[in-house]
Design an enzyme around this catalytic site. Structure first.
Site, PDB file in Angstrom:
ATOM      1  CG  ASP B  61      -1.788   1.167   1.309  1.00  0.00           C
ATOM      2  OD1 ASP B  61      -2.343   1.538   0.267  1.00  0.00           O
ATOM      3  OD2 ASP B  61      -1.905   1.743   2.387  1.00  0.00           O
ATOM      4  CB  THR B  94      -1.998   5.579  -1.831  1.00  0.00           C
ATOM      5  OG1 THR B  94      -1.907   4.168  -1.835  1.00  0.00           O
ATOM      6  CG2 THR B  94      -3.175   5.993  -1.021  1.00  0.00           C
ATOM      7  CB  THR B  95       0.903   3.040  -5.584  1.00  0.00           C
ATOM      8  OG1 THR B  95       0.659   2.332  -4.387  1.00  0.00           O
ATOM      9  CG2 THR B  95       2.313   2.789  -6.023  1.00  0.00           C
ATOM     10  CG  ASP B 387      -6.375   0.531   0.209  1.00  0.00           C
ATOM     11  OD1 ASP B 387      -6.426   1.261   1.221  1.00  0.00           O
ATOM     12  OD2 ASP B 387      -5.345   0.328  -0.445  1.00  0.00           O
TER      13      ASP B 387
END
Lengths: 535, 527
Positions: B61, B94-95, B387
């Site tokens: 994550d 998020t990445t 997520d």
């Protein structure tokens, strides 16, 4: 180090621990100070104008700030040099007084210092330079008034104000949505402005930010936002036509300030005390209920029992609201802050059309909106943005825009921006210089040159040829007798600033010139710097 | 004459090109760090904390990785910050956001080297971002009207999100869990009411969603272990010694007998309180605070199940599911709302005893019990599930859906390329660069999966030249596939947030031409 000697060649000790102090005197001191001042100005120079760059600042604790607001950069720079500190003060006072042009004032001061250095090399006495600057600044300020225009706007016609705010915002990172932000700022100022007295109390505008969402989601709320939620999770999330009791006393057992003890020595006493305690909570809630409150906002905490009683009696409540927010709520809702339950009366309740709780994002962030207040004078600008830095920067930008709008309401004279006012002043100052006999003439001329440095920096930052552009604009101003020609920073195609709608407030510009001159005068007058040296 | 020093001793100042380089390099280093975790075949990272115990986290994550890094480069901090915000706001991507911002900066670096002013690049990026967003919003699918289809959309989104996580083996199972949980929320985004309980043991497949509510607590001794048609009173009140709260009260006695009397009165008081509570006609009492032995015994005598020390969240959730109110006073039993549920029983998960409330009145809250081989697996599973839940709950609000597998990036890149061709001036270089940065996301996904990215992207681009193409990268078969058929979807809100925050961050870093680092605050040496 210069020392005094007696007839036997022994040094006099004049200063305490003289040996350990470094000392700069005479011309060296002035030149040293000037170069320090120039160094600071050089840092800010690239931040000037709509195409100015930002600075990234890392605080001692490792937090990062990205900004191009002059006052903020200087404040966070943590300078050590005394003269640099003076310039920091300079920018700060422009910020307090006007709120905008904080970069310009420092660049101006830097340019004045640079010119002064040249004059010093020619052997002109610093005081004469200072006097010459003073005269020149007066000429410039008068000239500004001369070219200033009156500026019409009204409660219904806010478009000109919006345009001005847009000029201010265009140099910030938020210029992507400068239009909507400018409108927000203007509407906020208009709703709290006292047009009769021409005064705006900026305290009534609260700027609140919350990370997340887009910059476009920024909104103006005719009311107050409090970063709190209801004290009990099961209280209603929305209250219409709320009557608000604003309390600064806790829903807790009484705690007299004087030291006291209640002795329990019999069973009866124990029981009466217990009953009293229960009754006490009951009374508190009942009092709020009796005066007809439908919402309690309290500065302090609640006891569990009181909290439940409030829920039970169907009286929503908010706890731990900060003092400043409490005051704003009181102003907005027309209520009175009540310090004791006994003093709660119906007249002291505040009124609001709608109070609602709104949650954001995936985390449990909740905010309380108090809207449609009885007295809608207090407003809140609620900023959303990609990250914390963005929000901080937007806050600063909005602050600048608010200040500009306020200044326009205070006095509605404007001068045109894009360096046009400076160029025009420079022409006027140089023309006036010839009339002055004596050495001051040089200083006055130098002042004119210094004024040129602002449009020059603007041109440089916009990727234009600075000297070419400046001379072209200058000749155009003289040829057409048009003081509104400036630097075409945004590559629009015209350099008539009236067409570009780029303008600034007259007082802002005047203040800039006056403050910069004052500080430069002060720096020039220093001829001895004594500082404790390193140990 | 040079100035000795403008700043304090340890402060540093970097200007112009050097500053720009420092921020580019910092930002790109961060982007490269998380780059390998992108996509369904992304790799994980082991993070070891510097704190005591050197606890280990295994995750892919982006937000979690970046959160745990100690970074000194200010530009890198900006990227960490956007990833955090992305996590807070939409929970996923998020990445991607960091990788995209990094790519934008990498492209910008090339442009700066080719003597294009950063401000020109910024205005080009802005135009491109606007255009890309429009392209996306034209291509969205919105199935809000059709409940059946919408649910399948949600299912697809959950599967796509989960496929890049540790749960990918059982993604169908977990996707179903997540969708069920979110549907129960009925449009609220309050993920607090979904409780995730982690219990080591068993396999990930044994995880289940419980409609009721599970409280990780024990039932008091000697009290019934199973109650049907329970009436529950949820309370937050002191059940140890009900102290006199009036400040300064103290007991002063002159003989032993008095002490005994007062003790008796105290006991009497507690007994009364318990009586009052029982007087509500309940058979289950849940308190947030401790329950001492004495009242517990009283409850046991009355046949009431008493649960002590349920934490605050537990209480709130319990109140939410059972529909009772959290009470702190007990004087008027008729008006306190009690919670109801069909059955309370003690259940065993693994080796632990838990209390299970089933058949609750309001189905808004639910519990997901995660099982797994180790705590690391469980932690990662929780993050992945979180997520998925975040994305789903956001999708419920904004029901617009896009295809996944690099499809949105290709769509945007195509439109942005068109724009670049139409735009005169230096800006067009920046716009072109933007489209290259967009394409780098599918490229990275393919690279991470060990595929021939150059070949695949070229094929993909050709596919997208046709109208209404649904082509994307099918990582499983390693070729270009139809995303609509494969059922790979993503939420529009996530993609939009990725696009906008990445552009914003890149812009912010590009605008910097000077970095001033203040002297670090000195720690007082008191040793």
């Amino acid at each position: 180090m210069a020392l005094a000697f007696d007839e036997f060649g022994r040094p006099f000790i004049i200063l305490k621990e003289q040996e350990q102090k470094s000392r700069l005197r005479g011309l060296d001191a002035q030149k040293g100070n000037i170069s320090a001042g120039k160094a600071v100005a050089r840092i800010l120079r690239t931040s000037l104008g709509p195409k100015g760059m930002d600075k990234m600042l890392q605080s001692p604790d490792g937090d990062v700030t990205i900004t191009n607001d002059g006052a903020t950069i200087l404040e966070q720079m943590d300078v050590d040099n005394q003269i640099a500190k003076l310039l920091v003060e300079l920018s700060r006072s422009q910020d307090y007084e006007i709120g905008d042009g904080t970069t310009g004032v420092v660049v101006m001061a830097g340019a004045l210092l640079e010119q002064a250095e040249r004059l010093l090399e020619r052997g002109i006495h610093p005081i004469r330079i200072a006097e010459g600057y003073e005269m020149a600044s007066r000429i410039a300020v008068e000239h500004l008034e001369h070219i200033a225009q009156k500026f019409d706007f009204g409660v219904t016609n806010i478009e000109p104000l919006v345009q001005t705010c847009m000029t201010t915002l265009s140099s910030k990172i938020v210029n992507r949505c400068k239009r909507s932000l400018a409108e927000i700022a203007v509407r906020a100022v208009m709703s709290v402005a006292d047009l009769e007295r021409k005064d705006v109390n900026l305290d009534l505008i609260k700027v609140e930010g919350k990370v997340g969402g887009k910059l476009e989601d920024t909104e103006l709320i005719y009311g107050i936002i409090v970063d709190k939620d209801m004290s009990h999770p099961q209280m209603p999330k929305q209250i219409e036509d709320a009557k608000i009791a604003i309390l600064t006393c806790p829903f807790e057992p009484p705690k007299p300030k004087t030291k006291h003890k209640v002795d329990i020595d019999t069973v009866e006493k124990f029981q009466t005390l217990r009953q009293q305690e229960q009754k006490y909570f009951d009374d508190m809630v009942q009092k709020c209920k009796d005066v007809g409150a439908t919402l309690v906002i309290c500065q302090w905490g609640f006891d569990d029992e009181a909290n439940h009683l409030l829920l039970h009696r169907n009286l929503p409540a908010v706890r731990w609201v900060g003092g400043v927010e409490l005051e704003l709520i009181a102003i907005a809702t027309g209520g009175r802050i009540v310090p004791r339950f006994q003093e709660l009366t119906q007249e002291k309740l505040g009124k609001a059309g709608l109070v609602r709780e709104k949650s954001f994002g995936t985390t449990k962030d909740r905010m309380l909106y108090i809207e449609h207040c009885a007295n809608s004078r207090a407003v809140t600008i609620f900023i959303r943005g990609g990250n914390k830095m963005m929000i901080e920067e937007t806050k600063r930008s909005i602050h600048d825009a608010l200040c500009v709008a306020r200044n326009l309401i205070r006095s509605n004279s404007i001068v045109y921006g894009g360096g046009s006012a400076e160029i025009s002043c420079s022409i006027a100052v140089e023309a006036a210089a010839d009339r002055y006999p004596g050495v001051e003439q040089y200083a006055i001329r130098a002042f004119g040159d210094a004024l040129d440095s602002i449009p020059m920096a603007l041109a440089e930052n916009s990727g234009l040829q600075p000297i070419e552009t400046l001379s072209a604009v200058k000749s155009q101003q003289i040829k057409e007798d048009n003081p509104y020609c400036g630097i075409d920073c945004n590559d629009v195609g015209t350099n008539d600033m009236r067409e570009q709608n780029v303008f600034e407030t007259l007082i802002g510009k005047q203040q800039q010139i006056l403050l910069a001159t004052q500080v430069v005068k002060m720096i020039l007058k220093i001829d001895d710097v004594i500082s404790p040296s390193e140990y | 004459m040079a100035i000795d020093k403008l700043f304090k001793d340890d402060a540093t100042e970097e200007k112009g090109e050097r500053a720009r380089m420092a921020s580019f390099i910092g930002a790109m280093a961060i982007a490269d760090l998380v780059k390998t975790t992108l996509g369904p075949k992304g790799m994980d990272k082991i993070l070891q904390s510097t704190g005591r115990g050197h606890s280990v986290t295994v995750t892919n994550d982006g937000a979690t990785i970046l959160k745990s890094l100690h970074i000194d480069n200010p530009a890198a901090k900006v990227l960490v910050d956007i990833s955090k915000v992305q996590d807070d706001e939409v929970g996923d991507g998020t990445t991607s956001v960091v990788v995209l911002a990094g790519e934008l900066l990498r492209e910008a670096e090339k442009l700066v080297a080719a003597k294009i002013h950063p401000m020109t690049i910024i205005s080009g990026y802005r135009m491109a971002a606007e255009c890309a967003r429009n392209a996306l919003s034209q291509k969205v699918m919105d199935n809000k009207e059709d409940a059946e289809k919408f649910k399948s959309d949600l299912m697809k989104i959950a599967m796509t999100t989960l496929s890049s996580k540790i749960l990918s083996q059982d993604k169908e199972h977990f996707a179903k869990l997540a969708v069920d949980a979110v549907m129960r929320l009925k449009g609220s985004t309050n993920l607090e009411s979904i409780q995730i309980i982690k219990k080591a043991g068993g396999s990930l497949k044994d995880s289940f969603l419980d409609e009721g509510f599970i409280l990780d607590k024990k039932i008091g001794i000697g009290q019934p272990k199973r109650i049907e048609n329970a009436k529950i009173l949820v309370a937050n009140t002191a059940m140890d010694t009900d102290k006199v709260k009036i400040y300064g009260a103290r007991v002063r006695v002159d003989s032993m007998s008095r002490v005994a009397q007062i003790e008796g009165a105290e006991k009497e008081k507690m007994r009364e309180k318990v009586q009052k509570i029982i007087g509500h006609g309940i058979n289950c009492f849940v308190n947030r605070q401790l329950i001492y032995n004495f009242p517990e015994e009283l409850f046991a005598d009355a046949g009431v199940l008493a649960i002590e020390h349920a934490d605050f969240d537990g209480i709130e959730r319990l109140a939410l599911v059972t529909g009772g109110e959290i009470a702190s006073t007990f004087d008027n039993p008729e008006s306190v709302k009690l919670g109801h549920c069909k059955l309370i029983e003690e259940i065993m998960i693994g080796e632990d005893k838990l209390i299970h409330f089933s058949g609750v009145e309001m189905g808004q809250a639910c519990t997901i019990v995660l099982r797994g081989a180790s705590f690391h697996v469980l932690d990662e599973a929780e993050r992945s599930l979180h997520d998925a839940l975040c994305v789903l709950s956001q999708t419920v609000i904004d029901s617009r859906v896009l295809l996944g597998g690099g499809w949105p990036e290709m769509v945007m890149a195509k439109e942005v390329d068109e724009l670049a061709r139409k735009t005169p001036g230096k800006k067009s270089h920046a716009i072109e660069a933007f489209s290259r940065a967009l394409i780098s996301i599918p490229t990275t996904i393919a690279d991470n999966a060990g595929l021939d990215s150059a070949e695949l992207i070229a094929q993909l681009r050709a596919e997208h030249h046709k109208e209404e193409s649904h082509a994307g990268i099918d990582v499983i078969s390693g070729s270009v596939g139809d995303m609509a058929e494969l059922g790979i979807s993503e939420a529009f809100k996530v993609k939009q947030a990725v696009l906008l925050s990445a552009t914003e961050a890149a812009e912010m870093i590009l605008r910097v031409d000077e970095i001033i680092t203040c002297a670090p605050r000195r720690r007082e040496d008191r040793m």
